[in-house]
Write an enzyme that holds these catalytic residues in place. Structure first.
Site, PDB file in Angstrom:
ATOM      1  N   GLY A  39      -9.265  -5.459   0.564  1.00  0.00           N
ATOM      2  CA  GLY A  39      -7.907  -4.889   0.589  1.00  0.00           C
ATOM      3  C   GLY A  39      -7.799  -3.829   1.682  1.00  0.00           C
ATOM      4  N   HIS A  40      -8.795  -2.933   1.733  1.00  0.00           N
ATOM      5  CA  HIS A  40      -8.799  -1.923   2.807  1.00  0.00           C
ATOM      6  C   HIS A  40      -8.934  -2.600   4.174  1.00  0.00           C
ATOM      7  CE1 HIS A  40     -10.607   0.498  -0.617  1.00  0.00           C
ATOM      8  NE2 HIS A  40      -9.592   1.258  -0.257  1.00  0.00           N
ATOM      9  N   LEU A  60     -14.911   0.713   0.442  1.00  0.00           N
ATOM     10  CA  LEU A  60     -13.960  -0.201   1.086  1.00  0.00           C
ATOM     11  C   LEU A  60     -14.200  -1.649   0.654  1.00  0.00           C
ATOM     12  CD1 LEU A  60     -13.843   1.150   4.772  1.00  0.00           C
ATOM     13  CD2 LEU A  60     -12.539   1.892   2.777  1.00  0.00           C
ATOM     14  N   VAL A  80      -3.970  -7.395  -1.765  1.00  0.00           N
ATOM     15  CA  VAL A  80      -4.900  -8.527  -1.626  1.00  0.00           C
ATOM     16  C   VAL A  80      -5.473  -8.825  -3.010  1.00  0.00           C
ATOM     17  CG1 VAL A  80      -7.018  -9.350  -0.509  1.00  0.00           C
ATOM     18  CG2 VAL A  80      -5.459  -7.827   0.731  1.00  0.00           C
ATOM     19  N   GLY A 118      -1.671   0.689   0.808  1.00  0.00           N
ATOM     20  CA  GLY A 118      -1.505  -0.564   0.073  1.00  0.00           C
ATOM     21  C   GLY A 118      -0.381  -0.477  -0.954  1.00  0.00           C
ATOM     22  N   MET A 133     -10.434   6.397   0.182  1.00  0.00           N
ATOM     23  CA  MET A 133     -11.493   7.194  -0.456  1.00  0.00           C
ATOM     24  C   MET A 133     -12.816   6.430  -0.376  1.00  0.00           C
ATOM     25  SD  MET A 133      -9.787   9.311  -3.514  1.00  0.00           S
ATOM     26  CE  MET A 133      -9.755   8.018  -4.733  1.00  0.00           C
ATOM     27  N   GLY A 134     -12.935   5.536   0.598  1.00  0.00           N
ATOM     28  CA  GLY A 134     -14.184   4.793   0.756  1.00  0.00           C
ATOM     29  C   GLY A 134     -14.286   3.676  -0.263  1.00  0.00           C
ATOM     30  N   SER A 176      -9.586  -3.691  -6.145  1.00  0.00           N
ATOM     31  CA  SER A 176      -9.581  -2.252  -6.408  1.00  0.00           C
ATOM     32  C   SER A 176     -11.027  -1.790  -6.480  1.00  0.00           C
ATOM     33  CB  SER A 176      -8.905  -1.977  -7.759  1.00  0.00           C
ATOM     34  OG  SER A 176      -9.240  -0.680  -8.219  1.00  0.00           O
TER      35      SER A 176
HETATM   36  O1  PAF Z   1      -5.229   5.512  -2.269  1.00  0.00           O
HETATM   37  C1  PAF Z   1      -6.205   6.246  -2.005  1.00  0.00           C
HETATM   38  O2  PAF Z   1      -7.311   5.769  -1.737  1.00  0.00           O
HETATM   39  C2  PAF Z   1      -6.035   7.752  -2.053  1.00  0.00           C
HETATM   40  O3  PAF Z   1      -5.160   8.143  -3.062  1.00  0.00           O
HETATM   41  C3  PAF Z   1      -5.621   8.353  -0.704  1.00  0.00           C
HETATM   42  C4  PAF Z   1      -4.240   7.882  -0.287  1.00  0.00           C
HETATM   43  C5  PAF Z   1      -6.633   7.987   0.355  1.00  0.00           C
HETATM   44  C6  PAF Z   1      -5.564   9.886  -0.810  1.00  0.00           C
HETATM   45  O4  PAF Z   1      -6.801  10.413  -1.166  1.00  0.00           O
END
Ligand code: PAF
Length: 303
Positions: A36-37, A33, A176, A147, A30-31, A185
């Site tokens: 961790g992403h 970032l 992470v 994650g 969901m951006g 987060s």
């Molecule tokens: O974990 C997230 O960021 C969201 O729940 C996901 C998996 C991208 C779905 O919108």
């Protein structure tokens, strides 16, 4: 990095890539970032030829009193981090592109979504599984990276992919953490300085639970109580739940055995944080053998 905003173009691009024998990795986000992403994207890039990071703040998974409008949005920074981490495509559709019609079809995984996060966020997982099912349908055959930080979400998505026969291999990636143990987060951005100093209590409480499991404790109630006590020793924290579950079913066994997952949700000030840790139960001593089996303690992925 190729920014794609239309579903039709995503289909076309990924179809062409697969026809040319290239494998596809999908990293739904969901951006906002963070590192961790970035680690999910790096793992995808190390295993797949084409990596699509998706960036979509999904209205369907936010409750009426949740933070949809204030959810952090940082498109330029996200684009930069996705690119340097190894993403080849950034799929960033508008709400109208993702949901062109009033949504009449949703995807719901029973049981696994009714406990833990599901108990306090009704409808949340239905929103997650609906959007992830759409992303899986749009991406086609791929490996999809999520994650372990959102452990229940990972279990729910795995089950959905299996039940609905998506041609998608769901991969869980380890959490992470900051040096003091706080799991990365996007919601950490809401913490004040004092709250941020209190936030490590979640990881500390999980570590207390993990140590008990690895020392041979088998009563889930006692482990839950020890984790709860630790969280409640922090004045800025208020516990939502402490749980010890079997990792696939998320059910609480009567007596612990094998691999278990410890989960916590707590508010630090007004921000609700979740975290979890894997633990392997100490092997019981073998009564038949002459040498007692050593307590082999293994750190689980996601520690
Ligand atoms: O974990 C997230 O960021 C969201 O729940 C996901 C998996 C991208 C779905 O919108």
């Amino acid at each position: 990095l190729d920014v794609v905003t239309k579903v039709g173009r995503l289909w076309a691009e990924l179809g062409t890539a697969r026809d040319a024998g290239r494998s596809v990795g999908l990293v739904p986000t969901m951006g906002a970032l963070h590192a961790g992403h970035a680690s999910l994207i790096r793992q995808a890039a190390s295993e797949c030829n084409v990596v699509v990071t998706t960036l979509f703040v999904n209205p369907l998974q936010f409750g009426p009193n949740e933070d949809l409008d204030s959810y952090p949005r940082s498109f330029e920074a996200d684009q930069a981090l996705a690119g340097v981490s190894g993403s080849t495509h950034l799929f960033a559709p508008s709400v109208a592109e993702m949901y062109p019609h009033r949504v009449l079809t949703t995807v719901r995984v029973a049981e696994l979504t009714e406990l833990l996060e599901g108990a306090s966020r009704p409808g949340h997982f239905d929103g997650v599984t609906t959007v992830v099912a759409k992303l899986f349908a749009m991406a086609g055959r791929c490996r999809a990276y999520f994650g372990e930080k959102d452990f229940q979400q990972l279990a729910v998505i795995r089950r959905m992919a299996a039940d609905l026969s998506f041609p998608v291999e769901v991969i869980g990636c380890r959490t992470v953490r900051e040096e003091d143990g706080v799991a990365l987060s996007s919601r950490n951005a809401y913490l004040s300085a004092a709250e941020r100093s209190a936030a490590p209590v979640l990881y500390e409480a999980l570590s207390v639970g993990k140590a008990l499991v690895e020392q041979g404790a088998t009563d889930p109630g006692a482990i839950r109580a020890a984790m709860a006590d630790r969280v409640e020793s922090e004045p800025l924290a208020s516990l939502d739940y402490a749980a010890v579950v079997e990792p696939l079913s998320l059910a609480t066994p009567d007596r612990l055995d094998g691999e278990v997952r410890l989960l916590l949700a707590a508010r630090i000030g007004t921000t609700r944080l979740i975290d979890n840790l894997g633990a392997l139960c100490a092997q019981p001593s073998q009564s038949s053998g002459t040498t007692p089996q050593g307590k082999e303690v293994q750190t689980c992925a996601g520690a």
